[in-house]
Enzyme design. Structure first.
Site, mmCIF file in Angstrom:
data_model
loop_
_atom_site.group_PDB
_atom_site.id
_atom_site.type_symbol
_atom_site.label_atom_id
_atom_site.label_comp_id
_atom_site.label_asym_id
_atom_site.label_seq_id
_atom_site.Cartn_x
_atom_site.Cartn_y
_atom_site.Cartn_z
ATOM 1 N N LYS A 1 122.035 -61.486 21.251
ATOM 2 C CA LYS A 1 122.488 -59.823 21.514
ATOM 3 C C LYS A 1 122.058 -58.936 20.818
ATOM 4 O O LYS A 1 122.317 -57.903 20.907
ATOM 5 C CB LYS A 1 123.978 -60.254 21.591
ATOM 6 C CG LYS A 1 124.869 -60.240 20.153
ATOM 7 C CD LYS A 1 126.002 -60.770 20.352
ATOM 8 C CE LYS A 1 126.777 -60.736 18.925
ATOM 9 N NZ LYS A 1 128.271 -60.979 19.061
ATOM 10 N N LYS B 1 131.961 -71.941 10.881
ATOM 11 C CA LYS B 1 132.060 -70.736 9.879
ATOM 12 C C LYS B 1 133.263 -69.608 10.521
ATOM 13 O O LYS B 1 133.700 -69.381 11.423
ATOM 14 C CB LYS B 1 131.016 -69.891 9.613
ATOM 15 C CG LYS B 1 130.265 -69.074 10.676
ATOM 16 C CD LYS B 1 129.022 -68.546 10.159
ATOM 17 C CE LYS B 1 129.075 -66.991 9.697
ATOM 18 N NZ LYS B 1 129.918 -66.103 10.774
ATOM 19 N N LYS C 1 135.979 -68.260 17.395
ATOM 20 C CA LYS C 1 136.278 -67.067 17.918
ATOM 21 C C LYS C 1 137.803 -67.124 18.637
ATOM 22 O O LYS C 1 138.055 -68.356 18.972
ATOM 23 C CB LYS C 1 135.262 -66.840 19.255
ATOM 24 C CG LYS C 1 133.858 -66.664 18.809
ATOM 25 C CD LYS C 1 133.512 -65.279 17.939
ATOM 26 C CE LYS C 1 132.242 -65.043 17.417
ATOM 27 N NZ LYS C 1 131.838 -64.005 17.022
ATOM 28 N N ASP D 1 134.433 -65.940 10.934
ATOM 29 C CA ASP D 1 133.761 -64.619 11.372
ATOM 30 C C ASP D 1 133.427 -63.665 10.025
ATOM 31 O O ASP D 1 134.161 -63.690 9.075
ATOM 32 C CB ASP D 1 134.191 -63.974 12.601
ATOM 33 C CG ASP D 1 133.095 -63.665 13.454
ATOM 34 O OD1 ASP D 1 133.330 -63.799 14.729
ATOM 35 O OD2 ASP D 1 131.931 -63.234 12.902
ATOM 36 N N GLU D 2 132.681 -62.813 10.138
ATOM 37 C CA GLU D 2 132.159 -61.846 9.032
ATOM 38 C C GLU D 2 133.429 -60.665 8.872
ATOM 39 O O GLU D 2 133.524 -60.397 7.595
ATOM 40 C CB GLU D 2 130.988 -60.967 9.397
ATOM 41 C CG GLU D 2 131.104 -59.928 10.379
ATOM 42 C CD GLU D 2 131.020 -60.361 11.700
ATOM 43 O OE1 GLU D 2 131.095 -61.548 11.943
ATOM 44 O OE2 GLU D 2 131.428 -59.602 12.700
ATOM 45 N N HIS E 1 125.978 -63.716 5.294
ATOM 46 C CA HIS E 1 126.052 -63.026 6.620
ATOM 47 C C HIS E 1 125.383 -61.510 6.082
ATOM 48 O O HIS E 1 125.669 -61.203 5.081
ATOM 49 C CB HIS E 1 127.437 -63.094 7.094
ATOM 50 C CG HIS E 1 127.384 -62.531 8.308
ATOM 51 N ND1 HIS E 1 127.520 -61.216 8.715
ATOM 52 C CD2 HIS E 1 127.877 -63.264 9.428
ATOM 53 C CE1 HIS E 1 127.618 -61.178 10.198
ATOM 54 N NE2 HIS E 1 127.731 -62.156 10.485
#
Ligand code: CAP
Ligand code: MG
Length: 424
Positions: free
Chosen positions: A307, A177, A151, A179-180, A267
């Site tokens: 979340k 990993k 991130k 991110d998508e 994912h």
């Protein structure tokens, strides 16, 4: 009931060994009986249409889908395997998850679960590695694997990305990993990122003595995706990650066939457009079934406590479903035998921090991969301390020690709990 649907329901029908069974949630439209709505779904998803046709033949009627069980809103339909091109997932889904969602006979319709017959299972290789294979490659025998997502999700340059990954690995993450939605943007081109992040991985492996993994996101147009897979392999990568819904089922089959021994991480970005409405669409359980059939090694299943939406019942059902070879029937659950198809590693990710670890393990077991993005990079003292705190939470949980107690002499964990648990 319309003449053209009558043949698609027989509550005395006993499914044959070569039938694929689908479980649907059906809400008939106003003025439509449950039997009529169910038969309409069976017709439209196999050989029928809204009216009888002069071109229909006896042999085609024989191979049509059959509603054979209705309990409340839950309908079971048997599909003779000969209806399908048995190794073509897009075609199978165009049948059992195609036109039917738009039919006027149903107010709501959801594909809840599917049970593949042996004749279909045998046409697929399934996961290359599965849970035990991934554990062997990562040299982590018992505990959950710990992962992070770099991130911010977008914007870092390749060298900054590699640095964040390195900081997470030396703090204790097994896996880092992409991110998508990070693929190959101008600010972080794919090849540059893979080279630099794998260099960082090698350095972290040397310094920690632990096996470390980088999951590069190869999501792209299929030919380009395969080129990226080859590049990861050429650089000594062990993993690729792919957004299976946005990339598509055909591309996932191509990826499975053309990724050598690389571990595939699935994912599920976009899944909630299909799975979130409990009355209409496709369950994550059904999506996970198809992903396991094609052969992903790990897949996001939800976190219960994080979340994203995903009830305890839903997430624990998927957790069991993808980890086991023989599944007993349950409430709104079909019995399944996975024959030659290995188990898939469940991934819990989304809004998690070290404080979640004990209840995640208590609820989902230890054969899971726990991923924290913000829950590691948001640690007050930075990424490495965030990874240390997450690892400490894992250690405490595996030793049966409460986090509160463990945090007394583990500063990184204490600081994480102060931020996310105590100061709620
Ligand atoms: C998690 C994540 C994952 C979600 C996807 C994100 O980051 O990277 O994509 O886990 O949800 O972008 O939100 P955080 P799911 O740890 O910072 O939340 O696993 O439910 O598909
Ligand atoms: Mg993400």
């Amino acid at each position: 009931m319309k003449e053209s649907y009558a043949h698609y329901i027989d509550l005395n029908y006993k499914p044959r060994k070569d039938d694929m069974i689908c479980l649907f949630y059906v809400e008939p439209a106003k003025g439509v009986s449950m039997k009529e709505a169910a038969a309409a779904v069976a017709a439209e998803s196999s050989t029928g249409t809204w009216t009888e046709v002069t071109t229909m033949k006896k042999r085609i009627m024989k191979m049509s889908a059959k509603v054979f069980d209705i309990k409340g809103h839950y309908v079971k339909i048997a599909y003779p395997a000969e209806l399908f091109e048995m190794d073509n997932v897009p075609e199978i889904l165009s049948s059992v998850a195609g036109n039917i969602f738009g039919m006027k006979e149903v107010e709501n319709l959801r594909l809840v679960d599917n049970d593949f017959p042996k004749v279909i299972l045998k046409r697929f290789k399934g996961p290359k590695h599965g849970i035990q294979g991934v554990r062997k490659i990562m040299r982590v025998k018992k505990r959950p694997l710990l992962g992070t997502i770099v991130k911010p999700k977008l914007g870092l340059h390749a060298s900054e990305h590699a640095q964040v990954a390195y900081n997470a690995w030396i703090g204790g993450c097994d896996i880092v990993k992409d991110d998508e939605n990070l693929t190959s943007q101008k600010f972080n081109p794919f090849e540059e990122r893979v080279i630099k992040t794998l260099e960082a991985r090698d350095k972290a492996e040397e310094e920690t003595g632990e096996r470390k993994a980088y999951m590069a996101n190869v999501t792209a147009e299929t030919i380009e995706m395969l080129e990226r897979v080859d590049f990861v392999r050429s650089q000594g990568g062990k993993y690729v990650m792919v957004d299976i819904i946005t990339t598509g089922w055909s591309a996932l089959q191509t990826l499975r066939e053309n990724s050598g021994r690389l571990i595939i991480h699935a994912h599920r970005a976009m899944h909630a457009a299909l799975t979130r409405n409990k009355k209409h669409g496709i369950s994550m359980l059904a999506i996970a079934d198809f992903a396991r059939l094609i052969g992903v090694d790990q897949i996001h299943i939800g976190t219960i406590f994080g979340k994203m939406h995903g009830s305890k019942k839903e997430v624990t059902t998927i957790d069991r479903e993808i980890r086991e070879m023989i599944i007993k029937p349950g409430e709104h659950k079909l019995a399944e035998k996975w024959e030659n198809i290995k188990p898939v590693f469940p991934v819990a990710s989304g809004g998690l921090h070290p404080g979640h670890v004990p209840k995640l393990v208590k609820t989902l077991g230890t054969d899971i991969i726990i991923q924290m993005g913000g829950g590691i990079h948001g640690h007050p003292d930075g990424t490495t301390e965030g990874a240390v705190a997450a690892r400490q939470a894992l250690e405490a949980t595996m030793q049966g020690i409460s986090l509160k107690k463990y945090a007394v002499d583990h500063r990184e964990l204490r600081r994480a709990l102060e931020k996310w648990v105590y100061k709620k």
